[in-house]
Design a protein around this motif. Structure first.
Motif, PDB file in Angstrom:
ATOM      1  N   ASN A 150       6.752   1.278   5.830  1.00 42.07           N
ATOM      2  CA  ASN A 150       5.924  -0.327   5.104  1.00 42.07           C
ATOM      3  C   ASN A 150       5.708  -1.543   6.121  1.00 42.07           C
ATOM      4  O   ASN A 150       4.717  -1.588   6.311  1.00 42.07           O
ATOM      5  CB  ASN A 150       6.322  -0.512   3.633  1.00 42.07           C
ATOM      6  N   GLN A 163      10.755   0.415  -3.911  1.00 42.49           N
ATOM      7  CA  GLN A 163      10.043   2.326  -4.388  1.00 42.49           C
ATOM      8  C   GLN A 163      11.105   2.668  -4.185  1.00 42.49           C
ATOM      9  O   GLN A 163      10.961   4.215  -4.252  1.00 42.49           O
ATOM     10  CB  GLN A 163       9.048   2.382  -2.984  1.00 42.49           C
ATOM     11  N   VAL A 164      12.158   2.377  -3.670  1.00 38.44           N
ATOM     12  CA  VAL A 164      13.357   3.593  -3.438  1.00 38.44           C
ATOM     13  C   VAL A 164      14.157   2.927  -4.661  1.00 38.44           C
ATOM     14  O   VAL A 164      14.945   4.090  -5.172  1.00 38.44           O
ATOM     15  CB  VAL A 164      14.168   4.289  -2.105  1.00 38.44           C
ATOM     16  N   LYS A 174      12.790   3.249   4.336  1.00 39.45           N
ATOM     17  CA  LYS A 174      11.298   2.482   3.626  1.00 39.45           C
ATOM     18  C   LYS A 174      10.474   1.928   4.000  1.00 39.45           C
ATOM     19  O   LYS A 174       9.489   1.298   4.521  1.00 39.45           O
ATOM     20  CB  LYS A 174      11.832   2.696   2.197  1.00 39.45           C
ATOM     21  N   HIS A 220       9.251  11.162  -3.280  1.00 30.39           N
ATOM     22  CA  HIS A 220       8.195  10.689  -1.732  1.00 30.39           C
ATOM     23  C   HIS A 220       6.477  11.255  -2.538  1.00 30.39           C
ATOM     24  O   HIS A 220       5.699  10.822  -2.908  1.00 30.39           O
ATOM     25  CB  HIS A 220       8.107  11.141  -0.681  1.00 30.39           C
ATOM     26  N   THR A 239      12.908  11.715   6.849  1.00 35.67           N
ATOM     27  CA  THR A 239      14.030  10.158   6.401  1.00 35.67           C
ATOM     28  C   THR A 239      15.627  11.268   6.041  1.00 35.67           C
ATOM     29  O   THR A 239      16.796   9.937   6.710  1.00 35.67           O
ATOM     30  CB  THR A 239      13.628   9.567   4.728  1.00 35.67           C
ATOM     31  N   SER A 283       9.802  -1.765  -0.676  1.00 35.88           N
ATOM     32  CA  SER A 283       9.914  -1.232  -0.685  1.00 35.88           C
ATOM     33  C   SER A 283      11.251  -1.096  -0.726  1.00 35.88           C
ATOM     34  O   SER A 283      11.780  -0.248  -1.513  1.00 35.88           O
ATOM     35  CB  SER A 283      10.775  -1.187   1.077  1.00 35.88           C
TER      36      SER A 283
END
Lengths: 389, 516
Positions: free
Chosen positions: A216, A238-239, A212, B413, B438, A235
């Motif tokens: 980014n 986001q995860v 991620k 996602h 990923t 990041s």
């Protein structure tokens, strides 16, 4: 709105750089405790590693449960009991063959429960079944594994990420091993397997966060508005929801394993294995966000380009992470990077592009000629929520 | 568009269903490990040779060789311990019991004997054990092949050191086990027929190990000799003697230019390869022939076996073979499975509550990969003796959580894309490649780890690595071929399209409002 709600809505909610220092201190504390426990108490290696003693007795009609009950008060409740052909019972346990007091007590107890003379209980020392060769081959494999994985991350990502991932994995293993040392749990082959599982899990988790960040990084390069630390924090946000969900789905089966194992008798092995996994999974998730990620930020900020960027931004940290996210999305829109590199086939790429074109067309009839679509929007993609304080 | 998406979905469901049905019909099921269902125990005791004490070091060495050999049987997880002077080997499962005893329990010395005559077809010739000779202690030692040339004996017609001769081979004699001494000519049987063999020139002690490997299109056995005068030098002495086929030492097959050296174990000729070179490198001795994989593996096992540094009594005759019960037993397995079932149920409920229809997709994808795993594990149990221990089962339960992770990565996602103002429909195609990339790279790291562990370790770590590797490949397969089309079809279907809530995604109305 609650933290979970924000996360669910994909709103950056955690200002990571603020908590990193505190978490770092907690990690350091855990590591010190683990290291001290490891060096002062050491690991309690099981019979498979150290060898032990074995008794054989003609048990008649005696059940393994009765034998276990008889051994419990002597501190041999976790002995391994096997029925050999006929009525013969073999009991294996960790003990020094030279500790005659202890071994004689067991022999007497066995003779009593089986109703035979003490002289009919045979006793011998057993060597380790998990030999030096397995241990050394596993160690050798681990070293090779670390080297190959390091090279892999270096090539795939960056050396800073390689260093951070290795530190995070080391962190997780040390903490798990430390727990074993601290509580003197038996280290069995199953434990070794658990360690290896943790290692894989921890790496996997860290790599997803890093992927991620890298994604980014490419986007942010266009607008130069975010310092690297902000980028990393974003990041991680986001995860975060993924991390939480994954931890949940991984921990739940292990937790039930622990609880069920606790309720049902004779599942000692199961419990210790599950415990190692539980600690390892928690540490693995934690370390990918609170150890590996900040370390990447620190290492990357040392690079001249990011130092310059930080100076140009004049230390003006974007206070509002959501602002940062919007900036990132804008910059992404400005120079839309092809989403697919490597793995995905060209056909899939074309298909993705085509369907994107179509979906964009649905909204506004914008003719698009190239595959490398740039969807210039006139409005910011996300509205600022007014009710948010 | 929808139809194209459905093709892989239908294909994988049909393929997995067929494989599962096939596996169930064939009666294949996972083999449980020693801790769960017990197995058979073989006890090896060293032969009591006065004046020749067996050292602990030799026993440890023997133990490692036995471990290698058992590992070579498959990836089962044996429990091998030294108990005083004895070596106790416990093998899980009973399917291969006899074979296991055979391979673990054989105690004879491995010998390489020059082929004097043979093989003669066995049919029609009755085997009369040759009991007339007295075993003499002086004939127990192997000889140096090249010395025989100097001595100039005609072994074919006279025998050697009182051993049988060609005349006896023709009248159907075979050497009795008591007369099968290293320093004599003997008549022994093999699969191809009966042989008249010269005195042993090389024994198993000269070898370090052997393995079966595929060379080009053929299976071959690669042998590694020990270094030094008692290893490769001895082997090469025999090789050069037989290669030249001098002086009737290795006349072998009539009309053939090169001699053959028989590999003999337990009075049985295992193979009689022709010697193709006068000398070999220590680690590059290859035995080729039209071997099947199983034959090559068996010969390799036999050669490995001959390298045991300690002579053990035959467990089959001393009665030291018996069944053992599980150490953990049924209740531990039941506890593990129950825990697994409860855990999976809670996880399924959570996934569905959080991701709604996508959660259903995740659970179905999990079922598909579990079915594939069952087929693979059953197959390996059946063919390679892979045993599932409690640790292995627990590992599999844990891998459930990890494999759901791939789905979560994809869904998150999707969510991110939707939050950027895209519609669900346009997000599915956009998100998958990025998410799969990923997942792929992360799984590849796991796979690399698994491969390294598999090839560099032994014992139970190896079994673990195998499961880990299989699980990470299946994860990718299920995500790509099942989850992706499944989600596509669901999202594009008229019934659910436009309803973000049904997919556990944030409603996009908020965004639309601003866009308008």
């Amino acid at each position: 709105m609650s933290l979970m709600g924000d996360l669910y809505r994909g709103r950056p909610a955690v200002d990571f750089p603020k908590v990193w220092k505190r978490m770092g201190a907690i990690s350091a504390l855990f590591l010190v405790v683990a290291a001290v426990a490891l060096f002062t108490r050491g690991l309690n290696l099981g019979i498979e590693f150290e060898g032990g003693v074995s008794w054989e007795v003609d048990g008649g009609d005696v059940s393994t449960g009765e034998v276990r009950d008889a051994l419990e008060p002597l501190g041999f409740g976790d002995a391994r009991i096997q029925e050999l052909g006929g009525n013969l019972l073999r009991i294996r346990a960790e003990a020094e063959a030279t500790n005659t007091e202890e071994t004689t007590a067991v022999s007497e107890a066995l003779a009593a429960v089986a109703g035979v003379e003490v002289s009919d209980v045979s006793f011998s020392a057993v060597g380790p079944s998990w030999g030096d060769e397995i241990t050394s081959s596993a160690e050798r494999a681990l070293v090779v594994f670390f080297i190959v994985i390091a090279v892999y991350i270096w090539i795939r990502l960056q050396w800073q990420m390689m260093a951070a991932a290795l530190v995070a994995v080391g962190h997780d293993i040390l903490i798990t091993v430390g727990v074993y040392a601290l509580f003197q749990f038996d280290v069995t082959p199953a434990t070794v397997i658990a360690f290896l599982t943790i290692l894989g899990y921890s790496l996997y988790d860290t790599l997803i966060v890093f992927d991620k960040i890298k994604e980014n990084e490419a986007k942010a390069a266009a607008n130069q508005k975010l310092s690297y630390t902000e980028l990393v924090s974003l990041s991680a946000n986001q995860v975060l929801m993924r991390s939480i969900n994954t931890t949940f789905t991984s921990v739940l089966p292990v937790l039930t394993l622990l609880i069920v194992g606790r309720l049902l008798l004779g599942a000692v092995t199961l419990q210790e294995f599950a415990l190692a996994l539980l600690i390892g999974i928690l540490a693995g998730t934690y370390s990918s966000v609170f150890v590996a990620t900040p370390m990447v930020a620190v290492l990357k900020e040392r690079q001249p380009e990011y130092r310059e960027l930080r100076e140009r931004l004049g230390g003006q940290e974007t206070e509002d992470l959501e602002e940062a996210r919007a900036a990132l999305v804008r910059s992404e829109r400005a120079g839309e990077r092809p989403a697919n590199t490597g793995l995905v086939s060209r056909r899939a790429k074309e298909r993705a592009a085509r369907s994107k074109i179509r979906s964009e067309d649905e909204k506004r009839h914008r003719p698009v000629g190239e595959t490398n679509v740039s969807t210039q929007r006139t409005h910011p993609p996300r509205p600022r929520k007014k009710k948010r304080r | 568009m929808k139809g194209r998406a459905a093709t892989p979905l239908i294909a994988i469901v049909v393929i997995v269903g067929a494989l599962l049905a096939g596996s169930l019909i064939a009666g294949q099921e996972p083999l449980l490990g020693l801790d769960l269902q017990g197995g058979v125990e073989v006890v090896l005791e060293p032969v009591d040779n006065p004046g020749d004490e067996v050292t602990g070091e030799e026993l440890d060495q023997a133990l490692e060789i036995i471990r290698d050999r058992v590992d070579a049987l498959g990836v089962a997880e044996p429990d091998i311990t030294r108990q005083g002077d004895r070596i106790v080997i416990q093998l899980p499962g009973v399917d291969d019991q006899e074979r296991a005893i055979e391979l673990v329990g054989q105690t004879a010395e491995l010998r390489f004997r020059p082929v004097l005559v043979g093989p003669l077809p066995l049919s029609g010739v009755p085997a009369v054990p040759d009991e007339t000779l007295d075993p003499e202690p002086s004939h127990t030692e192997p000889v140096v092949c090249s010395d025989l040339i100097l001595e100039g004996v005609d072994m074919v017609s006279d025998g050697y050191n009182g051993g049988p001769s060609l005349a006896q081979l023709e009248t159907g004699f075979v050497t009795s086990p008591a007369n099968d001494l290293a320093g004599r000519t003997v008549i022994l049987d093999g699969e191809a027929g009966r042989y008249l063999l010269g005195p042993a020139c090389v024994t198993g002690a000269a070898l370090e190990g052997a393995s079966a490997e595929l060379q080009g299109v053929q299976w071959a056995v690669r042998v590694t000799a020990r270094s030094g005068p008692d290893g490769i030098d001895r082997f090469n002495d025999a090789a050069s003697t037989c290669f030249a086929a001098i002086g009737g030492i290795c006349p072998a097959v009539p009309g053939d230019q090169v001699g053959a050296l028989a590999i003999v174990l337990d009075g049985q000729v295992q193979s009689a390869p022709r010697i193709q070179a006068a000398s070999f490198d220590r680690d590059n001795i290859n035995i080729t022939g039209s071997f099947s994989q199983a034959e090559a593996r068996d010969i390799a096992l036999v050669l490995d076996f001959g390298a045991l540094p300690v002579e053990f009594t035959d467990p089959a005759t001393t009665g030291l073979v018996r069944t053992v019960s599980a150490t953990l037993g049924r209740d531990a397995l039941d506890a593990g499975l129950l825990a697994g079932a409860i855990g999976v149920a809670i996880v399924a409920a959570y996934m569905i509550a959080y991701y709604r229809l996508l959660g259903v997709g995740a659970i179905l994808s999990l079922i598909v990969s579990s079915a594939m795993l069952w087929v693979i594990v059953s197959f390996l149990s059946d063919t390679r003796g892979l045993a599932l221990t409690l640790a292995g089962i627990t590992g599999l339960i844990v891998s459930i959580g990890v494999s759901l992770d791939s789905n979560i990565v994809y869904f998150e996602h999707l969510k991110e894309d939707i939050l950027r103002g895209r519609s669900l429909t346009s997000s599915i195609d956009r998100s998958f490649p990025a998410a799969f990339r990923t997942i792929f790279w992360a799984n590849l790291a796991t796979l690399i780890g698994a491969v390294i562990l598999y090839f560099l370790t032994i014992g139970s770590v190896r079994g673990f690595a195998l499961m880990l590797g299989i699980a990470s490949i299946l994860d990718l397969v299920a995500t790509y071929f099942f989850l992706r089309p499944f989600v596509r079809i669901l999202v594009l279907s008229k019934r659910f399209s436009g309803s973000n809530r049904a997919f556990g995604m944030p409603p996009d109305t908020e965004v639309e409002a601003v866009t308008a």
